[in-house]
Enzyme design. Structure first.
Site, PDB file in Angstrom:
ATOM      1  N   SER A 178      15.079  21.810 -16.210  1.00 62.64           N
ATOM      2  CA  SER A 178      13.892  22.607 -16.517  1.00 62.64           C
ATOM      3  C   SER A 178      14.314  23.913 -17.165  1.00 62.64           C
ATOM      4  O   SER A 178      15.358  24.477 -16.828  1.00 62.64           O
ATOM      5  CB  SER A 178      13.125  22.884 -15.222  1.00 62.64           C
TER       6      SER A 178
ATOM      7  N   HIS B  34       0.836  -1.221   0.000  1.00 60.46           N
ATOM      8  CA  HIS B  34       0.000   0.000   0.000  1.00 60.46           C
ATOM      9  C   HIS B  34       0.864   1.261   0.000  1.00 60.46           C
ATOM     10  O   HIS B  34       0.428   2.301   0.492  1.00 60.46           O
ATOM     11  CB  HIS B  34      -0.963   0.034   1.199  1.00 60.46           C
TER      12      HIS B  34
END
Ligand code: ARG
Length: 472
Positions: free
Chosen positions: A278, A157
């Site tokens: 970026s 999970h």
């Protein structure tokens, strides 16, 4: 009167837009080699069977080899009016050698010809995928070996669950890739069936020797029903299915790579040479390769769906819908090969930040199962031990400490079975070491997995060699 190779019964030439719409030359030219090899084998067989003369067969072979060299050298002008690779080559051959060229298509249809070409193509590309799979598997094994002692949290999970070896985690992917390799072997087997001789659909009136063609092209077997030979594309579906499953595996590995190199996890550092920045944010280092592999998985699955959907309603035998088999196949081949090749680099360039993985297991409760198992080994029923360990975690959360920080008195307040050896029992090393069941994460089991993995790679390398020796 139409100029086409099939133009005899037509009073008009093809509408220009229709011509462009139905042509496949833009993409099927990728199979020029397979098309020529197929024609070489076919012409040789026609001569051996006395259907064409030896001189004609030789002229055809010579002409085809020249055309092959021309295309290899980028000196062949493909003509849209000639529709596809088959007619482009046949027309050029006839222009070159005259009448003999016109005899090449005896006892053959483009329907069995295109089936032959795609079988040869898939067979060759499976061998190439196999080679790249081995390369990635080798990178995984080497990296697992390099970090063989490193402990990290295993998750369920996406919540920290139990300590495991990083090598164990990587080797899980190795095991998936072993099955991918085996799946592609199945694809190879089904692509290794020879369809030529089916003619348009029903076979041919000429006394051909299909076995000879199969031998010439190193096929393992041949189709025994002519309708089947020209109608089905299951070998392509299987390729796409095997590729989709493989991409799903790579996509999960990518998702984990992306998580691991986020600041939140900081479990690994990718090589600068494998990342991009970026245009606006100066601090960024992005795991584009993993993102793209994850992203490209979608289009490979899409190609599988497209192929299944295209074939599902088709009556036997050939229908032009089947021309739609190629672009998705080619794109899948490119995508899978590129993804495998780049991922081998990503894995090799990955630096593991051992101390962060370590912190993630020590500053957490991933030893809780071992705390319960400790009590079980001292005689307590597991369900009761589970509750005691749960209470220990609950108490720690209240005090803002970890299990290892609990005093022995606090442990003993929960159960008199606790003794000084509890601390050792819940240390990450012990948690890992004790999971020594077959296939577990213990140092011994993982060493065993590594040994087997290397043997498997050797066996796969032998298969790759056999496959490449069989290519024509
Ligand atoms: N370009 C066609 C294809 O890729 C070749 C077979 C065409 N056969 C025909 N009868 N039109 O499927």
């Amino acid at each position: 009167m139409s100029e086409k190779l099939w133009g005899g019964r037509f009073a008009k030439s093809t509408d220009e837009m229709i011509n462009e719409f139905q042509a496949s030359i833009a993409f099927d030219k990728r199979m020029y080699r397979e098309d020529i090899l197929g024609s070489l084998a076919h012409a040789k067989m026609l001569a051996a069977c006395g259907i064409i003369t030896a001189e004609d067969s030789e002229a055809i072979a010579e002409g085809l080899k020249e055309i092959l060299a021309q295309i290899d050298a980028g000196q062949f002008d493909f003509d849209l009016d000639l529709e596809d690779i088959h007619m482009n080559i046949e027309k050029r051959l006839t222009d070159k050698i005259g009448e003999a060229g016109g005899r090449l298509h005896t006892a053959r249809s483009r329907n069995d010809q295109v089936a032959l070409d795609t079988h040869l193509y898939v067979r060759r590309e499976v061998a190439a995928v196999h080679e790249l799979l081995v390369e990635l598997q080798t990178a995984i094994v080497e990296t697992a070996e390099k970090y063989r002692e490193v402990i990290m949290p295993g998750y369920t999970h996406l919540q920290r669950a139990q300590p495991i070896l990083f090598a164990h985690h990587l080797l899980a992917y190795f095991a998936m890739l072993v099955r991918d390799f085996a799946r592609f072997q199945g694809v190879y087997e089904r692509a290794d069936i020879m369809p030529l001789g089916a003619g348009a659909l029903a076979g041919t009136t000429f006394h051909i020797d299909r076995e000879m063609v199969a031998r010439e092209l190193n096929f393992g077997s041949l189709y025994h029903n002519s309708l089947d030979a020209v109608s089905d594309r299951d070998y392509i579906m299987e390729f796409l299915a095997a590729a989709s499953i493989l991409m799903v595996h790579l996509s999960r590995l990518s998702e984990e790579t992306i998580l691991w190199c986020s600041r939140e996890f900081s479990f690994v550092e990718l090589d600068d040479a494998h990342c991009t920045g970026s245009s606006m944010m100066p601090q960024k280092k992005n795991p584009d390769v993993s993102e793209l592999v994850r992203g490209k998985t979608g289009r490979v699955i899409g190609h599988l769906m497209a192929m299944l959907t295209t074939v599902k309603g088709l009556p036997l035998a050939y229908n032009k819908d089947l021309q739609e088999d190629k672009e998705g196949l080619f794109d899948t081949i490119d995508t899978v090969k590129f993804s495998l090749a780049v991922y081998a680099r990503i894995i090799r360039g990955m630096k593991v930040r051992e101390e962060n993985m370590r912190r993630a297991v020590t500053e957490d409760f991933s030893g809780a199962t071992d705390l319960a198992d400790y009590l079980v080994k001292k005689g307590m029923p597991f369900r009761e031990a589970h509750a005691v360990a749960g209470r220990a975690v609950h108490d720690c959360l209240g005090k803002n400490i970890w299990l290892k920080d609990m005093s022995l008195a606090d442990f003993q307040a929960l159960s008199p079975l606790f003794a000084e050896d509890v601390y050792e029992a819940i240390s990450p090393e012990t948690c890992v070491k004790n999971r020594n069941s077959l296939g577990g994460t213990s140092f011994t089991q993982v060493a065993e997995q590594l040994k087997t993995a290397k043997e498997l790679i050797k066996a796969e390398e032998n298969i790759v060699n056999e496959e490449s020796a069989k290519q024509v």
